[in-house]
Design a protein around this motif. Structure first.
Motif, short mmCIF file in Angstrom:
data_model
loop_
_atom_site.label_atom_id
_atom_site.label_comp_id
_atom_site.label_asym_id
_atom_site.label_seq_id
_atom_site.Cartn_x
_atom_site.Cartn_y
_atom_site.Cartn_z
N ARG A 41 0.82 -1.21 0.00
CA ARG A 41 0.00 0.00 0.00
C ARG A 41 0.85 1.26 0.00
O ARG A 41 0.33 2.37 -0.11
CB ARG A 41 -0.92 0.00 1.22
N ILE A 42 2.18 1.09 0.15
CA ILE A 42 3.10 2.22 0.26
C ILE A 42 4.24 2.03 -0.73
O ILE A 42 5.05 1.12 -0.58
CB ILE A 42 3.68 2.34 1.69
N GLY A 43 4.30 2.88 -1.75
CA GLY A 43 5.38 2.79 -2.73
C GLY A 43 6.61 3.53 -2.23
O GLY A 43 6.50 4.59 -1.62
N MET A 44 7.79 2.96 -2.48
CA MET A 44 9.04 3.55 -2.00
C MET A 44 10.00 3.73 -3.15
O MET A 44 10.26 2.80 -3.92
CB MET A 44 9.67 2.63 -0.95
N VAL A 45 10.53 4.95 -3.29
CA VAL A 45 11.55 5.26 -4.28
C VAL A 45 12.83 5.61 -3.52
O VAL A 45 12.85 6.54 -2.72
CB VAL A 45 11.12 6.43 -5.18
N VAL A 84 12.76 4.51 -13.65
CA VAL A 84 12.27 3.14 -13.55
C VAL A 84 11.83 2.85 -12.10
O VAL A 84 10.79 2.22 -11.87
CB VAL A 84 13.36 2.13 -13.98
N GLY A 85 12.59 3.35 -11.13
CA GLY A 85 12.22 3.16 -9.74
C GLY A 85 10.87 3.77 -9.42
O GLY A 85 10.06 3.19 -8.68
N ILE A 86 10.60 4.93 -10.00
CA ILE A 86 9.31 5.58 -9.78
C ILE A 86 8.19 4.76 -10.42
O ILE A 86 7.15 4.51 -9.81
CB ILE A 86 9.33 7.01 -10.35
N ALA A 87 8.43 4.30 -11.66
CA ALA A 87 7.43 3.49 -12.34
C ALA A 87 7.18 2.19 -11.58
O ALA A 87 6.04 1.72 -11.49
CB ALA A 87 7.88 3.19 -13.77
N ARG A 88 8.24 1.60 -11.04
CA ARG A 88 8.08 0.36 -10.26
C ARG A 88 7.22 0.58 -9.03
O ARG A 88 6.37 -0.25 -8.69
CB ARG A 88 9.44 -0.20 -9.87
N ALA A 89 7.42 1.70 -8.35
CA ALA A 89 6.60 2.01 -7.19
C ALA A 89 5.14 2.20 -7.59
O ALA A 89 4.22 1.72 -6.92
CB ALA A 89 7.13 3.26 -6.48
#
Length: 262
Positions: free
Chosen positions: A98-102, A165-170
């Motif tokens: 429920r919490i995306g992390m970059v 990519v890290g942002i998109a993955r989150a």
């Protein structure tokens, strides 16, 4: 484990109350409280060692808080008065989903392609269909301007591309809250702009974000609220227009004199 005792404000996505964390005798967080409302961007500012990154890691349970309460959309997660409840592996995965992390240093899986980095968690954690996840991942890559890199491995990307990519993955996990831990600090100066531009687009699109950053321009132009931390405490908080032009505390004035060019 999960209690409906959070903020009565239905727009409050994150509600942190009295969070403390120590490493040995070093008190890193000393009773930190703050909130992030739905669709808002809150920037955490402060000198190195002030506790900003540790706060984010506690919200995502990468570090276990000592005391305090964390509520996500009104539900207390992993905490009760007097300490932290041990979370099972499945409960921890559900909370983190429920919490995306970059992260500052990207933390991409080097043995997976860009597309595989995006689809791994939605398929294996959320048990969603591969076709659906792949289609959404391709749309996210288009959103961050990396459609042509979907079959490339991370070691062939620039730092700015890795962070996008890290942002998109989150985003692929469809999180309620996005955490950014100094997302531009590991980048060469000429690559910072491309990551900041994506973050601004997310803010303008209504994403709920808590951002640790040294990018004062981003905080001034994009944040709905800025929070200054020092010594593990919240020193001052307010709207950027007030904080940057008329800080209320001596510590905030000292910080701005050092970190913001005239």
């Amino acid at each position: 484990m999960v209690e409906h005792v959070g903020s009565t404000n239905p727009e409050c996505v994150l509600d942190i109350r009295g969070l403390t964390k120590s490493f040995g005798t070093n008190v890193v967080l000393d009773g930190v409280s703050l909130t992030v409302e739905r669709g808002k961007t809150v920037c955490l500012l402060g000198p190195s060692g002030s506790g900003k990154s540790t706060l984010l890691r506690c919200v995502n349970f990468l570090e276990k808080p000592d005391q305090g309460s964390i509520y996500l959309s009104g539900r207390r997660i992993g905490m009760r008065e007097g300490g932290v409840i041990p979370m099972s592996t499945s409960e921890l995965a559900q909370a983190r989903a429920r919490i995306g992390m970059v992260f500052q240093h990207f933390n991409l899986w080097p043995h997976l392609t860009v597309l595989q980095n995006l689809i791994e968690a939605p398929i294996h954690v959320q048990r969603r269909s591969r076709d659906e996840v792949v289609a959404e991942a391709e749309m996210l890559l288009e959103r961050v301007g990396l459609t042509d890199k979907k079959d490339v491995f991370p070691n062939r990307l620039s730092g700015g591309q890795k962070q996008r990519v890290g942002i998109a993955r989150a985003l692929a996990m469809k999180p309620e809250l996005l955490l950014f831990d100094e997302p531009t600090s590991a980048l060469d100066p000429e690559l910072v702009g491309e990551v900041v531009a994506v973050m601004k687009t997310l803010a303008e699109g209504g994403s709920t974000m808590l951002v640790v950053t040294h990018e004062m321009g981003f905080a001034r132009e994009t944040a709905n609220e800025v929070v200054l931390m020092d010594g593990g405490r919240v020193v001052e908080k307010g709207q950027p227009s007030e904080f940057f032009t008329n800080p209320k505390t001596d510590r905030a004035r000292q910080f701005l004199q050092r970190y913001v060019s005239a």
